[in-house]
Write an enzyme that holds these catalytic residues in place. Structure first.
Site, PDB file in Angstrom:
ATOM      1  N   TYR A 166      69.463  -5.983  13.457  1.00 23.91           N
ATOM      2  CA  TYR A 166      70.901  -6.660  13.250  1.00 23.91           C
ATOM      3  C   TYR A 166      70.908  -7.430  12.059  1.00 23.91           C
ATOM      4  O   TYR A 166      72.066  -8.404  12.257  1.00 23.91           O
ATOM      5  CB  TYR A 166      71.561  -6.691  14.760  1.00 23.91           C
ATOM      6  CG  TYR A 166      72.747  -5.979  14.955  1.00 23.91           C
ATOM      7  CD1 TYR A 166      73.985  -5.995  14.389  1.00 23.91           C
ATOM      8  CD2 TYR A 166      72.306  -5.124  16.087  1.00 23.91           C
ATOM      9  CE1 TYR A 166      75.012  -5.316  14.890  1.00 23.91           C
ATOM     10  CE2 TYR A 166      73.597  -4.365  16.537  1.00 23.91           C
ATOM     11  CZ  TYR A 166      74.599  -4.252  15.607  1.00 23.91           C
ATOM     12  OH  TYR A 166      76.053  -3.556  16.128  1.00 23.91           O
ATOM     13  N   HIS A 191      73.015 -10.612   7.145  1.00 23.26           N
ATOM     14  CA  HIS A 191      73.766 -11.510   6.413  1.00 23.26           C
ATOM     15  C   HIS A 191      74.221 -11.303   4.899  1.00 23.26           C
ATOM     16  O   HIS A 191      75.098 -12.110   4.455  1.00 23.26           O
ATOM     17  CB  HIS A 191      72.950 -13.071   6.512  1.00 23.26           C
ATOM     18  CG  HIS A 191      72.887 -13.358   7.880  1.00 23.26           C
ATOM     19  ND1 HIS A 191      71.878 -13.653   8.609  1.00 23.26           N
ATOM     20  CD2 HIS A 191      74.067 -13.911   8.748  1.00 23.26           C
ATOM     21  CE1 HIS A 191      72.217 -14.131   9.723  1.00 23.26           C
ATOM     22  NE2 HIS A 191      73.326 -14.333   9.608  1.00 23.26           N
TER      23      HIS A 191
END
Length: 633
Positions: free
Chosen positions: A380, A383
């Site tokens: 996950y 950015h």
């Protein structure tokens, strides 16, 4: 085993040791997916065959990629006494009150890496400089907008955060690249290692958030956090009614369930779902006038948490992985193969395949107590979705319907983070911010697209206060995976029963990328960091993330629903109330929530089908071929 041995020439040599441990049935299933993987076919199969492939994969991952960390230390309790979500996530697992609560261990999808490489091999700042640093912002086209980007952080803050040690690490850039680094050295806290009491996995990490899909991002992760956000009147949560945004304390920090490392887009979603919670309270109060403040709060939390989970499942994920097969798969997770109309008419029957995971008679954890995993945290890391600037648009423009409103101002993203971001958001307002984010594409998850402003970032404590030491997030993320024993890319793929790469050309056909990988890692593909591999990997058409990351999603997205008694045993009108359950069943998308609180906004500004796509993009084309009968793309 004899069957496996006789077929060993078919199995990739680096996967044989895993397959030999499987029973006969699982071995046969592995042969099916392995054959398809060798041909690189699964995402090009017709929808029904693609669903079958994913179903087999998920079964194998449930069998071989769920590892419990720590002991079973909780106690039995009467579920009838806790017909609501608790402040700290306790009393959700049907037989153990602690499982899934704040402060429990992260699980694993595979054993900690047994790497021969050190924490600084190659140096994280070298990896960040040469493979992650943004040269020029690369967007992802019209597929994903800034609301979708903010949604990821919104969910992460609902699920996961590591407990830190009191001891700091300092990363110093090697002399040969130091002049090109935003920070020549920086300090951050180590991840706290805690004894598990287990001989095969001696230490683990603790999750300071509640890993259930319980809306803790707005409700808090414990009793203190919960009390801070409540009004204690009519079940409602605190919000600045005049502007519809979060209230702030005397230090300018937002009052919400989670305020660490926030930015304006994240706070916006928190405020939107505080409004949703309060709207549910108003509806319940009207229909159940005898409910007191506590009952209104608890039922509204159940409803709002379910709305969050549903939007993520059948709206956000479908845009992240935009293929017919994933559209079908995610709807099956919620509604089952027979679909929404049949489930609405007849309720849940026939098990998870026919009626979905939501509404099962009892939770399913596949013999491994529920948690979120270290590997899930790692995949996950996205950015790169964040741009360098936020583009604010004029919502008072006389532009014609669906036309992208003109630009008013471009604000550096650094000014949209922390307390500065909160002040900016208060000036801009919720409506302008939503429309602006809806029309702005987010970044692409690929190499050389990591935001420069995040490589010299002021991080926050858990209370939202600025930390004294700035950090290079790109380098720190490389270090975090190594520190936490997350497997490097090739080992990660093997553990997920995926065919490993044997050279850089197996990973990508981009010559510039191959040259850069060789510069950092030489010809040693085993040294490749997971984050770099996920960003470099050739993507499936329609996927905003890599296939390797997706297979962790495939496992955990289902697990978050099927292991939670409030999405299974207690997903009923008795627990949610009849009107509460009706609210969940009628809410399908984020667009429904926006329309509820900002009537007319999407009608004027949103041309596309999903609120997570860039709003002036074309809507999904109408097709008269039933979803399950659609051919290969």
């Amino acid at each position: 085993m004899a069957f496996s041995l006789s077929s060993s020439s078919f199995i990739h040599p680096q996967l044989r040791h895993i397959v030999y441990k499987m029973n006969l049935f699982d071995t046969l299933l592995f042969f099916v997916i392995h054959f398809v993987d060798k041909l690189g076919l699964w995402h090009r199969l017709p929808v029904l065959l693609g669903l079958a492939y994913m179903g087999i994969r998920r079964h194998l991952h449930q069998r071989y990629n769920l590892l419990h960390v720590g002991g079973i230390n909780g106690q039995k309790y009467e579920t009838e006494e806790f017909s609501y979500r608790t402040a700290d996530g306790k009393c959700n697992h049907p037989s153990d009150d602690i499982i899934g609560s704040q402060g429990t261990f992260f699980g694993r999808n595979m054993l900690p890496a047994n790497s021969r490489y050190g924490l600084l091999d190659p140096h994280p700042t070298v990896v960040a400089n040469k493979l992650l640093a943004r040269n020029k912002f690369i967007d992802n086209g019209k597929q994903f907008n800034m609301i979708a980007c903010s949604w990821i952080q919104f969910m992460i803050h609902d699920w996961i955060d590591h407990m830190e040690d009191t001891q700091q690490v300092e990363l110093k850039a090697p002399d040969k690249i130091a002049d090109g680094c935003p920070l020549k050295s920086f300090k951050f806290y180590k991840t706290k290692k805690v004894s598990t009491g287990s001989p095969y996995m001696k230490t683990g990490s603790l999750n300071t958030r509640t890993p259930w899909w319980d809306g803790s991002v707005i409700y808090g992760n414990n009793e203190d956090g919960m009390r801070k956000v409540r009004e204690f009147k009519d079940g409602r949560l605190r919000i600045a009614e005049d502007i519809g945004l979060l209230e702030h304390d005397e230090k300018g920090i937002p009052i919400s369930g989670d305020v660490r490392n926030c930015w304006a887009g994240f706070s916006l979603l928190q405020a939107l779902f505080v409004k949703e919670h309060n709207a549910v309270c108003d509806m319940l109060k009207e229909n159940y006038p005898d409910f007191d403040d506590e009952k209104l709060y608890q039922h509204a939390r159940l409803v709002t948490s379910a709305v969050l989970a549903k939007i993520h499942t059948i709206d956000w994920t479908v845009e992240l992985l935009r293929t017919d097969t994933l559209l079908a798969g995610m709807r099956i997770n919620w509604y089952g193969f027979l679909g929404k109309k049949i489930k609405d008419l007849f309720g849940h029957f026939g098990g998870p395949v026919l009626s979905g995971l939501v509404g099962l008679r009892r939770p399913r954890d596949h013999g491994v107590p529920y948690s979120l995993t270290e590997e899930f945290v790692s995949v996950y890391r996205m950015h790169s979705l964040l741009p360098d600037k936020l583009i604010l648009r004029d919502i008072h423009s006389t532009a014609s319907e669906y036309e992208c409103p003109p630009v008013v101002k471009e604000v550096p993203m650094r000014e949209m983070a922390g307390k500065d971001g909160e002040r900016r958001l208060s000036e801009v307002g919720m409506e302008q911010m939503l429309v602006s984010m809806g029309h702005q594409a987010c970044g692409a998850v690929k190499l050389w697209n990591y935001p420069s402003w995040m490589r010299n970032l002021v991080a926050h404590d858990i209370n939202g206060e600025d930390r004294p030491d700035q950090v290079d997030m790109a380098a720190m993320e490389i270090y975090r995976d190594r520190e936490r024993g997350v497997a490097r890319y090739n080992e990660f793929r093997r553990n997920l029963l995926m065919i490993p790469i044997s050279n850089w050309e197996d990973l990508t056909d981009d010559e510039e990328v191959i040259e850069a990988l060789r510069d950092v890692y030489g010809n040693d593909v085993e040294k490749l960091d997971l984050l770099i591999g996920l960003h470099a990997e050739k993507k499936i058409k329609g996927f905003a993330i890599s296939e390797t990351a997706f297979f962790i999603f495939l496992l955990i997205a289902s697990r978050r629903l099927e292991a939670d008694r409030f999405f299974t045993t207690n997903f009923n009108s008795r627990t949610y109330t009849e009107k509460g359950l009706e609210w969940v069943n009628k809410t399908e998308t984020l667009k429904d929530v926006i329309d509820r609180h900002f009537p007319g906004m999407t009608k004027k500004w949103m041309k596309c089908t999903s609120a997570f796509s860039v709003w002036d993009s074309e809507p999904n084309q109408t097709t008269y071929v039933p979803l399950y009968l659609r051919p290969a793309p």
